[in-house]
Every structure is written in structure tokens, then in C-alpha cells.
Design a protein around this motif. Sequence first.
Motif, mmCIF file in Angstrom:
data_model
loop_
_atom_site.group_PDB
_atom_site.id
_atom_site.type_symbol
_atom_site.label_atom_id
_atom_site.label_comp_id
_atom_site.label_asym_id
_atom_site.label_seq_id
_atom_site.Cartn_x
_atom_site.Cartn_y
_atom_site.Cartn_z
ATOM 1 N N TYR A 28 0.837 -1.199 0.000
ATOM 2 C CA TYR A 28 0.000 0.000 0.000
ATOM 3 C C TYR A 28 0.874 1.252 0.000
ATOM 4 N N TYR A 29 1.938 1.243 0.797
ATOM 5 C CA TYR A 29 2.839 2.396 0.851
ATOM 6 C C TYR A 29 3.331 2.751 -0.549
ATOM 7 N N TRP A 30 3.803 1.744 -1.294
ATOM 8 C CA TRP A 30 4.351 2.031 -2.623
ATOM 9 C C TRP A 30 3.259 2.416 -3.623
ATOM 10 N N ALA A 31 2.097 1.771 -3.523
ATOM 11 C CA ALA A 31 0.982 2.156 -4.397
ATOM 12 C C ALA A 31 0.575 3.601 -4.119
ATOM 13 N N HIS A 32 0.516 3.952 -2.836
ATOM 14 C CA HIS A 32 0.106 5.292 -2.417
ATOM 15 C C HIS A 32 1.172 6.320 -2.817
ATOM 16 N N ARG A 33 2.420 5.978 -2.568
ATOM 17 C CA ARG A 33 3.508 6.902 -2.904
ATOM 18 C C ARG A 33 3.541 7.190 -4.405
ATOM 19 N N LYS A 34 3.443 6.143 -5.220
ATOM 20 C CA LYS A 34 3.478 6.340 -6.666
ATOM 21 C C LYS A 34 2.236 7.067 -7.165
ATOM 22 N N SER A 35 1.139 6.973 -6.420
ATOM 23 C CA SER A 35 -0.064 7.731 -6.777
ATOM 24 C C SER A 35 0.153 9.228 -6.604
ATOM 25 N N HIS A 36 1.150 9.599 -5.816
ATOM 26 C CA HIS A 36 1.519 11.008 -5.648
ATOM 27 C C HIS A 36 2.623 11.424 -6.609
ATOM 28 N N ILE A 57 3.886 18.225 1.224
ATOM 29 C CA ILE A 57 3.443 17.507 0.032
ATOM 30 C C ILE A 57 4.280 16.236 -0.171
ATOM 31 N N ASP A 58 3.597 15.142 -0.500
ATOM 32 C CA ASP A 58 4.227 13.842 -0.789
ATOM 33 C C ASP A 58 4.962 13.274 0.429
ATOM 34 N N LYS A 59 4.386 13.446 1.609
ATOM 35 C CA LYS A 59 4.953 12.895 2.836
ATOM 36 C C LYS A 59 3.928 11.976 3.513
ATOM 37 N N ASN A 60 4.447 11.045 4.320
ATOM 38 C CA ASN A 60 3.629 10.182 5.187
ATOM 39 C C ASN A 60 2.588 9.377 4.399
ATOM 40 N N HIS A 61 3.092 8.461 3.561
ATOM 41 C CA HIS A 61 2.221 7.676 2.680
ATOM 42 C C HIS A 61 1.680 6.402 3.326
ATOM 43 N N GLY A 62 2.173 6.035 4.495
ATOM 44 C CA GLY A 62 1.763 4.769 5.097
ATOM 45 C C GLY A 62 0.269 4.698 5.353
ATOM 46 N N GLY A 63 -0.272 3.477 5.359
ATOM 47 C CA GLY A 63 -1.676 3.274 5.663
ATOM 48 C C GLY A 63 -1.886 3.078 7.149
ATOM 49 N N THR A 64 -1.440 1.935 7.655
ATOM 50 C CA THR A 64 -1.541 1.639 9.079
ATOM 51 C C THR A 64 -0.251 1.996 9.816
ATOM 52 N N PHE A 65 0.891 1.717 9.198
ATOM 53 C CA PHE A 65 2.190 1.936 9.845
ATOM 54 C C PHE A 65 2.902 3.140 9.229
#
Length: 410
Positions: free
Chosen positions: A92-100, A197-205
Motif C-alpha cells: 500500500y505504501y508504494w501504491a500510495h507513494r506512486k499515486s503522488h 506535500i508527498d509525505k507520510n504515505h503509510g496506511g496503518t504503519f
Amino acid sequence: MNLSPVVIAIPMYFILMAIEMITLRFQKHPGYRLNDAITNINCGVISQVTGVFIKVLSIGIYTLIYENLAFMQIPNNIWTFLLLFFLYDLCYYWAHRKSHEINLFWGGHVVHHSSEEYNLSVALRQSSTQTIWTFFFYFPLALLGFDPVMLVLASGINLLYQFWIHTEAIGKMGFLEKFMNTPSHHRVHHGRNPKYIDKNHGGTFIIFDKWFGTFQEEEETPTYGITTPVNSWNPFWVNLSHYATMKEELAMIPNWGDKIRYLFNKPGWLPEYLGGYRAPQEPGPDFNKFDTVVPPTFNWYVFFQYVMLLVLTGYFLFQVNNFDWTIKIGVSLAIIWTTVSFSGVFEKRSWFFPQEVLRLISFTGVLFLLFETLISVPLLLSVLGVYLLISFAWLIKNQQSKSKISTASL
């Protein structure tokens, strides 16, 4: 019955939002605006109904990989589920990060960031297209041999966890800040200030951000939203506005190499001959949140219709597996039409009144078709008849009030 944790938790979402509203009132914090909160929830409603179709693709492909290409079959027990949950959050972190970080993918995620408020309703402001750009990030879990059913459960719990961190009612949380995502960490993520901007991409952790260099502590209070505000309460347009901007900017770029780079570079990138990268700027002292004001009777009308929409949407999502595709498509269109119609009230659109008459008739027909097997037909017809009479009378009264206001302002 749909046993998705996200769907099952729908009543709890609204209970927690009510508690948050009360808490913010005691803290003398404005917190909520009706037009913003309803747009947030409308985006979530559309995301859930369109997800009925899109998730067939994502889960279907995951299952095919699991059944045909997995290196092993990992047994289902509490320990393997905890491992899956941790690895899911890493994906999720990488999916979320790349979404930004990828402009095309940002088109699917920008919806969630487009509210200029920060409260629990913002958690429901979800995109209808994000899954298209992120579902393949979880394929390594299929190759490792994690059961698709367990993946759906881990995904649901991960999303549920992220609901409560969308609040300003909770400050910093001490020791938990070191390894868990918290309201403080996630407020940073929703800030449009350049440092946030583009910080703290984690979902749960939050540990993945600390490991991979994207962590930022909350310092000054963030300004929420996106650098180019969408300025609309229409959830359909909120989902499409970034893609529309991309279409316009792609037309300005003359060669295919730069067009491809535009799609996959950071949001804000343009070739040097068109001005180059447009870095985000600090919100100025003249910054104002997008807002519109309508008479209270219009807001109450929307609230009344919204209760009816939530009844239909809740029943549809809980029973979606029992409907054929014709019913699924028809009900989904009715729900989306209704959410767009509400934006016509908030934005004072001239098309609102005539299409609302048609929508009320169509919406009532959908309610009849869905509930005729649950409620006796005479009783159902009586209830729906009263609903239509109240709606039409209220609608006509609102239209007359609008005409008087318009005349008085001339």
C-alpha cells in the motif's frame, strides 16, 4: 450479502462522524460544512458502487495469479494473516507513494486530497478510478501465495484503520507516533504546504515512511487541499477534473516522447519549452476555501434526499451479490445521478430543477423495484407516494424562493 468490512462498517462511520461533530463543537472548532461533507460522502458512494464493477477486474486477476503462478500456498491462520497485513501495508505504501509521484496515477488519487477540510467525512472521499492504477502493486502477494479472501480482509481492515485518523479532534499520541500512522501524521499528508506535500504515505504503519525517506513531523497546522483546487461540489467532476486538465496539457505538448514523460513524471511537470516543472507554492494570505451559500431550506432539502439515497445505497451494497448485472448497472446510475443532482443545489445550477423532477420519478421507481419483495405493495406505494408528494412540494417551494431571491437581487 456483501461481507466486506468497509460495507459492514457503514453505520459506524456515521456514528463516529456524529461524535466528532460534538467533540469539535466543544472545542469551538468549525470542523464541518454541509456542502463539503456531502461531497466527501458522495465521492465515497460513487467509489463503492463503481467498485462493484472494477473490483471484479482487480480481484479476478489477483486470483488468477494466485491459482496459476503462486510459488506456494500459504496456510490461513492468525500468524500468516498478521504477516499478510504487514506486507499489504508495505505494498500500500508504494501504491500510495506512486499515486503522488506519477501524474497519471495522481488522477486516481487526487480526489481524496481535494477537500479543503479535514474531518472523518474526508476519509470517505475516495476515487472511482484509483484501483485501475494501483491494483497491480499487490500482485507480489499473490505470487507469494496469500489467499485472495485473506487479501480482501486485510485490505478492508487497512482501509477501516485509516478512517479514524482523518480528524483534527485528536492531537499527538505519544509512543504510537513512532511506528503507527496517527491523525497527526496523516494531517501532514493532507497538507498542501510544500514541506508537507508527498509525505507520510503509510496506511496503518508510519515506519515505511521513516525507512524510505518520506516522513515529515507535523509542525505548523497544515493548509488542506490541493494546489489547484477543483472548486466544485460535483463528485463526478471531482473524479474527472485532473484527467480533463491532463487532456488540455497533453494537447499543448507537440512530441510523443514528452507526452509519455508528462504522463509518468510528477504532477506539475511540463517540458522546459513550456515552462518546466511548476513547483507547489505556499498558500498566500489571500487564500480562501471554495464555498457557496444557499438558503437553509435548500440545505434541508438536500439532507432529506440524502437520507433516502443512503437507504438505497446501503441496501444495494449489502445485497449486491444477489442482483443481476442489469439491476447493478441501473441502481448504480441512479445513485450517481442523485449525487450529481445535489451539486446542482449547492452550485445554484440552472439545470437543477427540471432534471430533479425526472430524477425523483426515476429514483422512486428504483426504490419500488428493489423493495417490492420486502414490503407489501400497497404499503410501499403509500410510502413512496408520500415521499414524492413531500419532495415535489418542497422542490417547488425552493424554486419559488430562488426566483424571489433572484428578483430581489436585480
